[in-house]
Design an enzyme around this catalytic site. Structure first.
Site, PDB file in Angstrom:
ATOM      1  N   PRO B 134      -2.438   5.086  -5.112  1.00 52.71           N
ATOM      2  CG  PRO B 134      -0.291   6.021  -5.222  1.00 52.71           C
ATOM      3  CD  PRO B 134      -1.024   4.741  -4.912  1.00 52.71           C
ATOM      4  CD  GLU B 135      -2.660   2.088  -8.414  1.00 54.24           C
ATOM      5  OE1 GLU B 135      -3.017   2.662  -7.351  1.00 54.24           O
ATOM      6  OE2 GLU B 135      -2.216   0.939  -8.424  1.00 54.24           O
ATOM      7  CB  VAL B 136      -7.699   7.549  -9.269  1.00 54.80           C
ATOM      8  CG1 VAL B 136      -8.444   6.299  -9.677  1.00 54.80           C
ATOM      9  CG2 VAL B 136      -7.667   7.710  -7.763  1.00 54.80           C
TER      10      VAL B 136
END
Lengths: 242, 252
Positions: B134-136
């Site tokens: 889920p970085e972005v």
């Protein structure tokens, strides 16, 4: 015949020639490249086709009856450029495929980050039947689905179903009805456009960098080299009737 | 210090466990240091053919310890770049271990935690585990893990997964190829892992080692520079005001 709209941070590019199953002329391919070259402030892009079929490939009747192999060469070159521009846009690109994505139409999926298709859609590259080499597509397709699946898909003129395409990674999301493709593709693009911009840009560029350069020039050169008298005979005979 | 990463070895197999369950095994500088010490120990262990990497408690690994990567007051030392570089080096070391490494993903594997599972040779999980990058969504760039995700999934799927963000279930991760085996329930994961490890360990020790080395060479796993460059890029994005705001909002 290529429509461009900007809304909600999403650039929507639509192939709009439904009476010809969205077959691509040289002008349309050039316009397609231009649409992705000038994304401006849009944070995500969508490529759609109007009507029952996403795209049936090149319009080979653009030159019907004429010994116009230069025209085919130009189409191949513009197709390769259009895909390269989609990949270089720096924005996530979602492609929505309803009905069919064939030959040059299927090649456009090589420029996508996410592909949505309806379950009944058919995809593939039957161009070897015409004596045209799909080599131009190979570098992009190979990156998308890996070497094994790319070989099978490019060398076999049979079309595959959207479900098979999902199994090999050519299609990411399936929807039940062709009519639901564009709204699903738009929804995904809007979601991507809403994510933090610098993180999306950095991630897209980095993934491209990690994957290494795609040898698009080599693929194009092979396709151009493969055009010969036989190609023209086969085109003339209408081996591939629309 | 090594209490944060426990290692047990029995015969030809070993188990390395992230041991920070109260923080969902989030990767702090200290936990990463402990894992590096365990790498020192494991690198020479030619008698061990299969290593299982897992997490204590309900999570496998929640990713970077977000509290350590929040920028404090101006002038205060910021651990972001150091933490990311340590994680980058760790991934390379796990990949280079002489034994086959199996990730037994017992629960949430998020961001860098999912990357850790990805760098293992084989990953096993259960149907309900929460997995993904889920970085972005947080304004971060999963640059350290990207090379490993590309190797595991291929470029096409890696693009989609890393640019889409979000999380998926263990079942979905299996369908995608992010994990290789999936147990129907959390309770059955131990059994599935044990059966896989036993089968792997029945292979010839030299053959396993040689095969892993060859695969590492073929897929570019030896390239440490690209992962370290990823750590620098990741730190750069992490340091932006946009990312720091998102992290602070999440932490509060």
């Amino acid at each position: 015949m290529i429509r461009v709209e900007d809304a909600d941070g999403v650039r929507t590019v639509t192939i709009d020639r439904p009476d010809k199953r969205n077959a691509l002329t040289s002008d349309m391919l050039a316009a397609l490249g231009e649409a992705f070259r000038t994304v401006d402030r849009a944070r995500a892009c969508v490529l759609l086709g109007t009507g029952p079929v996403f795209c049936a490939g090149f319009d080979l009747r653009e030159r019907a009856g004429e010994a116009d192999l230069p025209g085919l060469r130009a189409q191949l070159r513009q197709l390769s450029q259009a895909i390269a521009v989609m990949r270089a846009s720096g924005r996530p690109v979602v492609v929505g495929v309803q009905g069919a994505a064939i030959a040059g139409g299927c090649a456009l999926l090589g420029g996508a980050d996410v592909v949505v298709a309806d379950r009944g859609a058919k995809l593939g590259y039957p161009v070897t039947l015409l004596g045209i080499s799909p080599a131009v597509t190979a570098p992009f397709l190979r990156e998308r689905v890996g070497d094994g699946a790319a070989r099978a898909l490019l060398l076999n003129p049979e079309l595959i179903t959207a479900t098979q395409a999902q199994d090999i990674g050519l299609v990411d999301h399936l929807v039940n009805e062709p009519g639901a493709v564009s709204s699903e593709a738009m929804a995904i693009a809007r979601e991507m456009a809403a994510k933090p911009t610098s993180a999306m840009r950095a991630t897209g560029a980095w993934v491209a960098r990690v994957c290494g350069a795609v040898e698009s020039e080599a693929g194009l050169a092979e396709s151009l080299n493969a055009i010969d008298a036989e190609t023209f005979e086969r085109l003339e005979k209408g081996v591939w009737s629309r | 210090m090594t209490a944060l990463a426990s290692l047990t070895i029995a015969g030809r197999t070993g188990v390395l466990t992230l041991h920070r369950p109260e923080q969902r095994n989030a990767l702090s500088i200290e936990l990463l240091d402990a894992l590096h010490v365990r790498m020192d120990e494991l690198e020479g262990r030619q008698d061990v053919s299969v290593l299982t990497l897992t997490g204590e408690g309900r999570s496998f690994c929640a990713g970077m310890d977000l509290r350590q990567v929040l920028r404090g007051e101006d002038g205060q030392e910021w651990a972001g770049p150091r933490l990311l570089e340590s994680l980058a080096r760790l991934t390379v070391r796990v990949r280079r271990l002489p034994m086959v490494v199996v990730a037994s993903v017992n629960g949430a594997a998020i961001g860098g935690g999912c990357g850790l599972a990805c760098v293992c040779d084989i990953a096993v999980t259960h149907a309900d585990a929460k997995i993904g990058f889920p970085e972005v969504d947080l304004g971060l760039c999963p640059a350290v893990v990207a090379p490993w995700v590309v190797r595991k999934l291929g470029a096409g799927k890696a693009r989609r997964v890393l640019l889409s963000g979000g999380l998926m279930t263990g079942q979905e991760a299996h369908a995608l190829g992010l994990v290789d085996h999936v147990a129907p329930t959390r309770e059955e994961l131990g059994q599935t892992t044990a059966a896989l490890v036993a089968r792997l360990a029945s292979g010839g020790a030299t053959a396993l080692r040689a095969t892993k080395q060859l695969l590492n060479r073929l897929d570019g796993s030896e390239d440490e520079q690209v992962v370290l460059e990823g750590a620098r890029l990741s730190a750069e994005v992490l340091g932006t005001a946009e990312a720091q705001r998102a992290l602070a909002a999440r932490g509060s």
